[in-house]
Design an enzyme around this catalytic site. Structure first.
Site, PDB file in Angstrom:
ATOM      1  CB  CYS A   2      15.101   8.567  -6.609  1.00 20.42           C
ATOM      2  SG  CYS A   2      13.343   8.625  -6.865  1.00 20.42           S
ATOM      3  NE  ARG A  27      20.127   6.006  -8.970  1.00 17.54           N
ATOM      4  CZ  ARG A  27      20.392   4.842  -8.397  1.00 17.54           C
ATOM      5  NH1 ARG A  27      21.552   4.271  -8.585  1.00 17.54           N
ATOM      6  NH2 ARG A  27      19.509   4.262  -7.623  1.00 17.54           N
ATOM      7  CD1 TRP A  76      12.387   8.164 -13.573  1.00 17.16           C
ATOM      8  CD2 TRP A  76      11.043   6.867 -12.349  1.00 17.16           C
ATOM      9  NE1 TRP A  76      11.704   7.343 -14.431  1.00 17.16           N
ATOM     10  CE2 TRP A  76      10.865   6.545 -13.716  1.00 17.16           C
ATOM     11  CE3 TRP A  76      10.292   6.174 -11.398  1.00 17.16           C
ATOM     12  CZ2 TRP A  76       9.986   5.554 -14.157  1.00 17.16           C
ATOM     13  CZ3 TRP A  76       9.413   5.191 -11.834  1.00 17.16           C
ATOM     14  CH2 TRP A  76       9.265   4.894 -13.203  1.00 17.16           C
ATOM     15  CG  ASN A 102      16.699   6.959  -3.993  1.00 16.27           C
ATOM     16  OD1 ASN A 102      16.397   8.143  -4.014  1.00 16.27           O
ATOM     17  ND2 ASN A 102      17.876   6.501  -4.372  1.00 16.27           N
ATOM     18  N   GLY A 103      12.617   5.016  -3.493  1.00 20.82           N
ATOM     19  CA  GLY A 103      11.769   3.862  -3.196  1.00 20.82           C
ATOM     20  C   GLY A 103      10.322   4.271  -3.016  1.00 20.82           C
ATOM     21  CD  GLU A 491      18.318  -5.151 -26.420  1.00 26.00           C
ATOM     22  OE1 GLU A 491      17.276  -5.401 -25.815  1.00 26.00           O
ATOM     23  OE2 GLU A 491      19.131  -4.290 -26.036  1.00 26.00           O
ATOM     24  CE  LYS A 495      18.758  -0.746 -26.016  1.00 26.14           C
ATOM     25  NZ  LYS A 495      18.879  -1.899 -25.195  1.00 26.14           N
ATOM     26  CD  GLU A 498      15.972   1.325 -24.287  1.00 29.83           C
ATOM     27  OE1 GLU A 498      15.567   1.329 -23.129  1.00 29.83           O
ATOM     28  OE2 GLU A 498      16.833   0.527 -24.711  1.00 29.83           O
ATOM     29  CG  HIS A 514       0.717 -16.160 -38.007  1.00 33.60           C
ATOM     30  ND1 HIS A 514      -0.184 -17.069 -38.521  1.00 33.60           N
ATOM     31  CD2 HIS A 514       1.933 -16.755 -38.088  1.00 33.60           C
ATOM     32  CE1 HIS A 514       0.453 -18.165 -38.873  1.00 33.60           C
ATOM     33  NE2 HIS A 514       1.743 -18.000 -38.632  1.00 33.60           N
ATOM     34  CE  LYS A 613      22.239   1.277 -17.200  1.00 32.47           C
ATOM     35  NZ  LYS A 613      21.992   0.715 -18.543  1.00 32.47           N
TER      36      LYS A 613
HETATM   37  C1  F6R Z   1      16.736  -1.303 -21.951  1.00 37.05           C
HETATM   38  C2  F6R Z   1      17.026  -1.385 -20.538  1.00 37.05           C
HETATM   39  C3  F6R Z   1      16.014  -1.985 -19.639  1.00 37.05           C
HETATM   40  C4  F6R Z   1      16.714  -2.929 -18.640  1.00 37.05           C
HETATM   41  C5  F6R Z   1      15.708  -3.445 -17.608  1.00 37.05           C
HETATM   42  C6  F6R Z   1      16.342  -4.434 -16.676  1.00 37.05           C
HETATM   43  O1  F6R Z   1      17.798  -0.740 -22.656  1.00 37.05           O
HETATM   44  O2  F6R Z   1      18.068  -0.976 -20.110  1.00 37.05           O
HETATM   45  O3  F6R Z   1      15.035  -2.650 -20.341  1.00 37.05           O
HETATM   46  O4  F6R Z   1      17.288  -3.978 -19.340  1.00 37.05           O
HETATM   47  O5  F6R Z   1      15.206  -2.374 -16.874  1.00 37.05           O
HETATM   48  O6  F6R Z   1      17.392  -3.881 -15.968  1.00 37.05           O
HETATM   49  P1  F6R Z   1      18.463  -4.757 -15.251  1.00 37.05           P
HETATM   50  O7  F6R Z   1      19.231  -5.496 -16.284  1.00 37.05           O
HETATM   51  O8  F6R Z   1      19.322  -3.783 -14.506  1.00 37.05           O
HETATM   52  O9  F6R Z   1      17.726  -5.685 -14.343  1.00 37.05           O
END
Ligand code: F6R
Length: 618
Positions: A2, A27, A76, A102-103, A491, A495, A498, A514, A613
């Site tokens: 949020c 976000r 959110w 938020n929260g 990773e 990417k 997501e 395996h 985010k």
């Molecule tokens: C993937 C992504 C998330 C963050 C994760 C941790 O692209 O952005 O997987 O890496 O939510 O976030 P931070 O680094 O802000 O703790």
């Protein structure tokens, strides 16, 4: 997660609040709302969907935009589905008070039942509506002002929050409070106007003076008056620490790129350089990291290092495990913060816990370090956002200097995290003597070449687009890597899934036989990272195994590779570097590939569905 914005002053509040919400779109959210007070009446507009949907409603009804005081919210969903009713802001039962939040209020259910028994009615499924009614009840019962009522109500709730509250009967005032979720207050000239927001980006063009509330603090903001900040628990007044913002407008705009993600991919050479600049003198073999240097005995005497993180940051942690164990010979364990915090881990004062987090606000990572700290561990934070909760909770740390990362999919945060962690591994190896000084020098000189090599790699973007065209309609993809590049495979898969919603899995290459090998057929693209020095022959054998099952192979190899060229369907070459630094290069084409596939599929690259985010709830 949020986002909150707000304004109180002499200007029209609407454009400030709504444009602020747009700045916070990164976000991640699923509904939006705004409250405007026009001097007599409260106008509340909220809707499922985007801020643009909210604007469609307000553009048809000008009175919804009137006034010099307003609060806005992007939600959110946590409690209750994303719909108009559950969107914020929320009214109290009487209609006098309005809140954005938020929260999560964890004990909302108990409070709600108690309020219902006392005649309160609820329209939404949210914990937030419970909180505003609790505030209203306290205000009536104690016959107190809004600030006091908010404070007393907050002592009864369990959970996390950043809130902004408005009272129609006190229309020159906003009350904001924070526990666990960030909130910043922009201070206008002579206190004539104030801005509130989840981060400073919504008000950076209006003021450079900002107060970041600390956990457990509440601020009463009155037009024309100095802000009063108090501790929620003991009512103590605290000095409001006004910081000068370093953020600039162009840092948070797209600067000619179609998407923030693409801009951020292209910013990586600069971000990596900014991250190592001032921390190393490559020709002299000097590494300066005050967070490490000032605590060197702790690092040298540590039994082990535990890395806690989530998502992409966890992948950077895995790279760090390879780096630190290989270079500095200190045992490293890498943990998902969300598992670590709940599995009763064994932690001793001889443990060092490194928390990696772009936002510095991730709830699980924050909780993990609080737990480790309470058991005596030394906490080292690797964060991007300066002054974030994890940075503040850490005993020491090193910031990545990636600049604001706005695209939800992390890109430059990952490569700058690896840059900091590489320097840390080298500094520790130097101090322990596990690497000779000449070896350290060689590493530093190699590191210095990385930014130019990243720029070189970005020039093959059109080739990556061609590959993206071939595989954009795949239903499943496999990513394989070994050693330093096993985390890059994870990773790469993250990417892709997501932002394009294509199912993708990352695996250590040798694990393929395996299980995942059963998936391989002519429809399955396999992205294999096969750098020449990283168990090369073994990866070549894996590629042969894929080939003989008709899988499609896209191989990321070091320039000049001749062997894999003959077997793979597509080859992406990276410039030559030391194996330990290859993740800084191999990850770039995988980011571009995911980006182009998502764009070709028409996905919302910067705000993928369901994602946020900064994940400030569990
Ligand atoms: C993937 C992504 C998330 C963050 C994760 C941790 O692209 O952005 O997987 O890496 O939510 O976030 P931070 O680094 O802000 O703790």
């Amino acid at each position: 997660m949020c986002g909150i914005t707000g304004y109180i002053g002499q200007r029209d509040a609407y454009p400030i609040v709504v444009n602020g919400l747009k700045r916070l779109e990164y976000r991640g959210y699923d509904s939006a709302g705004i409250m405007m007070y026009d001097g007599e009446k409260i106008h509340l507009t909220k809707t499922k969907g985007k801020v643009a949907d909210l604007e469609l409603i307000t553009n048809n009804d000008e009175k919804r935009k009137k006034g010099n005081i307003g609060i806005g919210h992007t939600r959110w969903a946590t409690h209750g589905v994303p719909n108009d009713t559950n969107s914020h802001p929320h009214f109290s039962h009487s209609g006098d008070l309005v809140i954005v939040h938020n929260g999560i209020i964890e004990n909302y259910d108990t409070i709600k039942k108690a309020l219902i028994s006392r005649g309160y009615e609820f329209k939404s499924d949210t914990d937030t509506e419970v909180l505003i009614n609790l505030i209203e009840e306290v205000k009536k019962k104690e016959n107190c002002k809004l600030g006091k009522a908010v404070q007393l109500a907050l002592t009864q709730v369990v959970g996390a929050y950043a809130i902004a509250v408005f009272d129609k009967n006190k229309p020159n005032e906003l009350v904001v409070a924070r526990l666990g979720s960030p909130i910043a207050i922009g201070v206008g000239k002579d206190n004539e106007e104030f801005f509130i927001a989840s981060d400073a980006s919504p008000f950076v063009e209006f003021t450079k003076d900002a107060i970041y509330l600390e956990d457990g603090e509440l601020a009463i903001i009155k037009k024309g008056k100095e802000i009063k900040v108090r501790k929620i628990n003991d009512d103590k007044l605290v000095d409001a620490n006004i910081q000068e913002l370093e953020l600039s407008l162009d840092q948070i705009e797209k600067g000619g790129y179609d998407h923030f993600m693409l801009k951020e991919i292209y910013e990586q050479s600069k971000a990596i350089k900014d991250t190592y600049r001032g921390r190393m003198l490559a020709n002299e073999g000097v590494i300066k990291m005050s967070g490490v240097d000032n605590n060197l005995p702790k690092f040298l005497n540590a039994d082990r290092i535990i890395i806690v993180a989530c998502g992409t940051s966890w992948h950077a942690g895995l790279v760090a495990e390879y780096l630190i164990e290989d270079m500095a010979r200190i045992p490293v364990e890498v943990e998902y913060a969300s598992e670590f915090r709940y599995r009763n881990p064994i932690i001793t004062p001889k443990d060092i816990v490194i928390a990696i987090s772009q936002s510095g606000e991730t709830a699980d990572t924050l909780a993990a370090i609080k737990l480790a700290k309470s058991q005596g561990a030394f906490i080292f934070g690797v964060c991007n956002v300066v002054g974030s909760s994890i940075a503040r909770e850490s005993h020491a740390g090193a910031y990545t200097h990636a600049g604001p990362e706005i695209g939800v999919a992390s890109t430059k945060a990952f490569t700058t995290q690896i840059t900091v962690l590489s320097l840390m591994a080298l500094r520790l190896a130097q101090a322990k003597g596990t690497l000779s000084q000449s070896a350290v020098n060689e590493y530093l000189q190699t590191m210095q070449q990385i930014p130019n090599q990243v720029d070189e790699l970005l020039k093959i973007d059109s080739k990556i687009q061609d590959i993206a065209k071939v595989y954009k309609d795949s239903k499943n993809c496999l990513y394989l890597g070994r050693g330093f590049n096993f985390p890059v495979a994870l990773e790469g898969a993250l990417k892709l899934k997501e932002i394009s919603y294509i199912h993708a899995e990352g695996y250590p290459a040798a694990e393929m036989k395996h299980g995942p090998i059963a998936l391989i057929d002519e429809n399955m693209p396999v992205f294999v990272i096969a750098t020449r020095k990283g168990h090369y022959d073994k990866v070549v054998s894996n590629i042969q195994e894929i080939k003989s099952r008709k899988g499609k192979i896209v191989a990321i190899v070091m320039e000049g590779d001749e062997t894999i060229k003959d077997i793979a369907d597509h080859i992406i070459e990276i410039p030559d570097t030391k194996e330990a630094f290859t993740p800084l290069l191999t990850t770039i084409p995988l980011q571009l590939l995911s980006y182009h596939i998502a764009v070709m599929l028409g996905k919302n690259v910067d705000q993928p569905r369901n994602l946020a985010k900064s994940v400030t709830v569990e």
